[in-house]
Design an enzyme around this catalytic site. Structure first.
Site, mmCIF file in Angstrom:
data_model
loop_
_atom_site.group_PDB
_atom_site.id
_atom_site.type_symbol
_atom_site.label_atom_id
_atom_site.label_comp_id
_atom_site.label_asym_id
_atom_site.label_seq_id
_atom_site.Cartn_x
_atom_site.Cartn_y
_atom_site.Cartn_z
ATOM 1 N N LYS A 228 0.831 -1.211 0.000
ATOM 2 C CA LYS A 228 0.000 0.000 0.000
ATOM 3 C C LYS A 228 0.868 1.265 0.000
ATOM 4 O O LYS A 228 0.630 2.193 -0.775
ATOM 5 C CB LYS A 228 -0.923 0.002 1.225
ATOM 6 C CG LYS A 228 -1.953 1.117 1.186
ATOM 7 C CD LYS A 228 -2.713 1.221 2.469
ATOM 8 C CE LYS A 228 -1.856 1.863 3.522
ATOM 9 N NZ LYS A 228 -2.526 2.043 4.805
ATOM 10 N N ASP B 268 -6.517 1.121 1.064
ATOM 11 C CA ASP B 268 -6.487 1.177 2.529
ATOM 12 C C ASP B 268 -7.858 0.747 3.050
ATOM 13 O O ASP B 268 -8.718 0.298 2.293
ATOM 14 C CB ASP B 268 -6.108 2.585 3.009
ATOM 15 C CG ASP B 268 -7.214 3.599 2.737
ATOM 16 O OD1 ASP B 268 -8.179 3.265 1.999
ATOM 17 O OD2 ASP B 268 -7.127 4.719 3.262
#
Ligand code: SF4
Length: 236
Positions: A120, A138
């Site tokens: 991420k 997320d």
């Protein structure tokens, strides 16, 4: 969800916010990288407060190395997991100095080898610092994509791959920002703000919240404000 509906969702989000930005403060790829590493399980506001002081004294890999873990901790001690994050930030700065000429690499593989940098974080840096059309999934994006049925998936990687497969090219660069902001401020975790949502007619969530008028229980009863009906919890 069909492609026309998906396109309409992104058209609405773009119209409302044509040039979305990260809410983390940064001026260089290295500052962004540090801010994103610090932001795990912390608010952007809290990170910005810490980095505003930190970056005034150390905003390059060499300066962070010179500061060291003990020197870094006082700047970030208001952020959760600061001990681990301090070690990671100094260690990644050392690698950047020794292996990358003090620069942040523009490669997923190289980024993911840095301490504290997962998929991420790498996606955020590639997108925000280098303009790559990556999807940094997320908790907000994961929730929005599953609730709306825009890009459902059992885990963040599955959602990322689905987004990669279905988001039209013209929306790819900003897609993750639009979805994060939508999840952060409208499609919030506990009680999504469906009555105020700009994609309410396109979203396929079956338990949207709505405003209901309280019943009049007696003549002359004082009318109370409308109450919000909570939605059932979903994953994410
Ligand atoms: S209608 Fe409700 S559930 Fe659907 S995206 Fe909007 S806020 Fe989220």
């Amino acid at each position: 969800m069909n492609p026309a509906k998906r396109r309409a969702i992104f058209e609405r989000l773009r119209e409302a916010n044509p040039d979305p930005k990260t809410e983390l403060d940064y001026t260089t790829p290295f500052e962004l990288l540090v801010a994103v590493v610090l932001s795990a399980q912390a608010t952007d506001k809290g990170v910005n407060k810490a980095t505003a002081r930190l970056f005034r004294v150390a905003n390059t890999p060499q300066k962070i190395v010179d500061l060291g873990v003990d020197g870094l901790i006082p700047y970030i001690s208001s952020i959760g997991l600061f001990n681990t994050k301090a070690k990671n930030v100094v260690a990644l700065a050392q690698i950047l100095v020794h292996d990358h000429g003090g620069e942040v690499p523009r490669s997923r593989e190289a980024l993911e080898q840095l301490p504290g940098v997962g998929r991420k974080t790498a996606n955020v840096v590639l997108n925000v610092a280098f303009g790559e059309p990556t999807m940094a999934v997320d908790t907000h994006i994961f929730r929005v994509c599953n609730r709306t049925n825009l890009a459902p998936g059992k885990d963040p990687l599955a959602v990322e791959q689905k987004l990669d497969a279905v988001v039209p090219d013209e929306f790819r660069l900003h897609a993750h920002h639009w979805l994060i902001l939508h999840g952060r401020y409208t499609c919030v975790a506990k009680v999504p703000k469906c009555p105020a949502c700009i994609i309410v007619d396109l979203c396929e969530f079956r338990h949207k919240t709505r405003l209901v008028e309280p019943k009049t229980v007696a003549r002359g009863a004082v009318k109370r404000p409308a109450a919000r009906v909570p939605a059932r919890r979903t994953r994410g």
